[in-house]
Design a protein around this motif. Sequence first.
Motif, PDB file in Angstrom:
ATOM      1  N   TYR A 191      19.475  24.280 -14.370  1.00  0.00           N
ATOM      2  CA  TYR A 191      20.811  24.670 -13.941  1.00  0.00           C
ATOM      3  C   TYR A 191      21.869  24.385 -15.021  1.00  0.00           C
ATOM      4  O   TYR A 191      23.018  24.783 -14.871  1.00  0.00           O
ATOM      5  N   SER A 237      18.109  18.665  -4.371  1.00  0.00           N
ATOM      6  CA  SER A 237      17.730  19.690  -5.344  1.00  0.00           C
ATOM      7  C   SER A 237      18.870  20.629  -5.695  1.00  0.00           C
ATOM      8  O   SER A 237      18.895  21.195  -6.788  1.00  0.00           O
ATOM      9  N   ASP A 238      19.824  20.811  -4.784  1.00  0.00           N
ATOM     10  CA  ASP A 238      20.931  21.734  -5.051  1.00  0.00           C
ATOM     11  C   ASP A 238      22.202  21.013  -5.470  1.00  0.00           C
ATOM     12  O   ASP A 238      23.313  21.507  -5.250  1.00  0.00           O
ATOM     13  N   ASP A 286      12.018  29.007  -2.555  1.00  0.00           N
ATOM     14  CA  ASP A 286      13.276  28.271  -2.351  1.00  0.00           C
ATOM     15  C   ASP A 286      13.912  27.903  -3.686  1.00  0.00           C
ATOM     16  O   ASP A 286      15.146  27.941  -3.828  1.00  0.00           O
ATOM     17  N   ARG A 327      24.766  23.023  -7.411  1.00  0.00           N
ATOM     18  CA  ARG A 327      25.512  23.963  -6.577  1.00  0.00           C
ATOM     19  C   ARG A 327      26.554  23.223  -5.741  1.00  0.00           C
ATOM     20  O   ARG A 327      27.649  23.738  -5.506  1.00  0.00           O
ATOM     21  N   LYS A 335      15.820  30.842  -4.939  1.00  0.00           N
ATOM     22  CA  LYS A 335      17.075  31.059  -4.211  1.00  0.00           C
ATOM     23  C   LYS A 335      18.138  30.062  -4.656  1.00  0.00           C
ATOM     24  O   LYS A 335      19.324  30.406  -4.747  1.00  0.00           O
ATOM     25  N   ASP A 336      17.731  28.839  -4.933  1.00  0.00           N
ATOM     26  CA  ASP A 336      18.686  27.825  -5.387  1.00  0.00           C
ATOM     27  C   ASP A 336      19.266  28.149  -6.759  1.00  0.00           C
ATOM     28  O   ASP A 336      20.333  27.647  -7.125  1.00  0.00           O
TER      29      ASP A 336
END
Length: 428
Positions: free
Chosen positions: A376, A211-212, A126, A215, A129-130
Motif C-alpha cells: 500500500y 489489514s486495512d 479480500d 485505508r 479488494k483491500d
Amino acid sequence: MQRKGKKAVSLLLVGAMLAAMTLTACGNNENSGKIEIELVQYKPEAVAAFEAIEEKFNATHDDIHLTIESPNDAMTILKTRFIREDAPDIIGIGGDVNFSSFIDSDMLMDISDFEGLNDIKQAYKDIDKDLEYVPEEGVYAVPYVANAAGILYNRKMFKDHGWEIPETWDELMDLCEEIKKEGINPFYFGFREIWTTLAPWNAMCVGLVESDVCRQVNRGETTFTEQYREVAEKILQILPYGPDDPFAYDYNGACTAFANGESAMYPIGSYAVPQIQSVNPDLDIDSFVFPVNDKEADNVLNSGIDLQFCVMADCPEKEAAYEVLNFLLEDESIQEYLDNQNAVPCKEGNFKLPSMLDGMKKYIDEGRMADYQDHYYPSEMSVDAQIQTFLMKGDVDAFLAKFDKDWVRYNRDIIRKVEAYQAEHPGE
C-alpha cells in the motif's frame, strides 16, 4: 460504485496509462486463422514455468494461440506499450500499488463472470479488494500464487539443540536468549540493503495492526503514530539478537551467513530460499509465522499475492482470454509453477507445498493471513529507507511522526479521492 466519469489519480504512472485507453490487442491472426492471445507477466525468474505452460496450451488448443512474454523490468515495458496503444490481452502482475492504479484508471476488465474465481481462496480475493483506493464494483484480477514471509529457521540446528518453535512474543524472546547463550546468532538481517528491512516489518505488522490500516488512515479514522507504535518498538527489540552490526551485511551476505549455519533464524520471505540453497543445497529449511502476540491465536501469516492475472478492458477476445485463465488455473499448471517457484497457491485444492513452508501450512489452510503492508506504500515515500534510518537511530516518536507527515504528502491525491467518495457515499 459507478465507473463512468471517474478522474484518475494524478500519478505519473497512471497519467501514462490514461494516454492509452484505446488499446489494441492482437485479435485474430489472419495467417494462422487462430485467435491470438498475448500474456505479459512480470516475473522473469519464472520464465521456465511459463514456457512449459505456453507449450502445453498451444499443443491442446486448435483455435487459440497463446504467447507468453516474461521480460526483465516488465512494468516499465508495459507502461511503454500502454502509451503506444499496444497493450497485451492479459497481464500478470503482483497485488500491489500498481494494481491499485490500474483499477483506478479503468484499464482492467471486470471479470466478475469468470467462473474460475469461485475456486480462489477468499483471503486472497479480500486482499485484492483491500487494494482498491475506494470501493469498486466488480472483480479485476484472478489471484494465482502468493508468497509467505515470517522467519526461516535451520531445522537441523533446532532439532540438535532441542529448541521449540515459538508461538508468542515472549517465547520468541526467550528462544533468542537461549540461542545466544549457545554462542550462536539468533538472527541475520541483511539490513545493509534497505529493502530487506521490510521483511520483518511486514511480517510483524500483520499480527499487530488491522489489514486495512492504510485505508483507515486515508479515511482520517486513525494515524500511523497510533497504529504502528507497537510494531516499531518490537522490531527494535530483535536487533540485539543479530550480528554486532546489523547493517554490515546485504541480502546476499545474510543469505550466505544463514546458509553456512552462522545464525539459527532469518526473518525473510520464502523467496530467499533459492538464494540460500545456492550456497548450501543441503540445508534443511523450514519457517514459522512471526509470533508477535501474547497468544498464538492472534498471530497472522504475512502472505501477499505474488502473481495474478488481469484481462485488459479492451481485450476483443474475452472468451479466448477466459480459456487461457482456465488453463492457467488447472491443478497441473499451478503445481508446475509451485514446484518451479516455491510459491503458495491462491486456488483451493490439495497442492503439494515446498517443505520450507511446513510450519506455515496451518495458517495457509485456515486462511489466517494478511497482505504485506508495503503493498500500500507509494514508492516515492521510500518507506524501506525510512525504516532503515529508524533502526539505526532508534527514535520511535520521530519515525512515526515522519511517517504520518510523509503519508499525507505522497498520498494527497488518493486521500482527496477517498474524501470525495465519502462525501458521495456517507455512512459507507
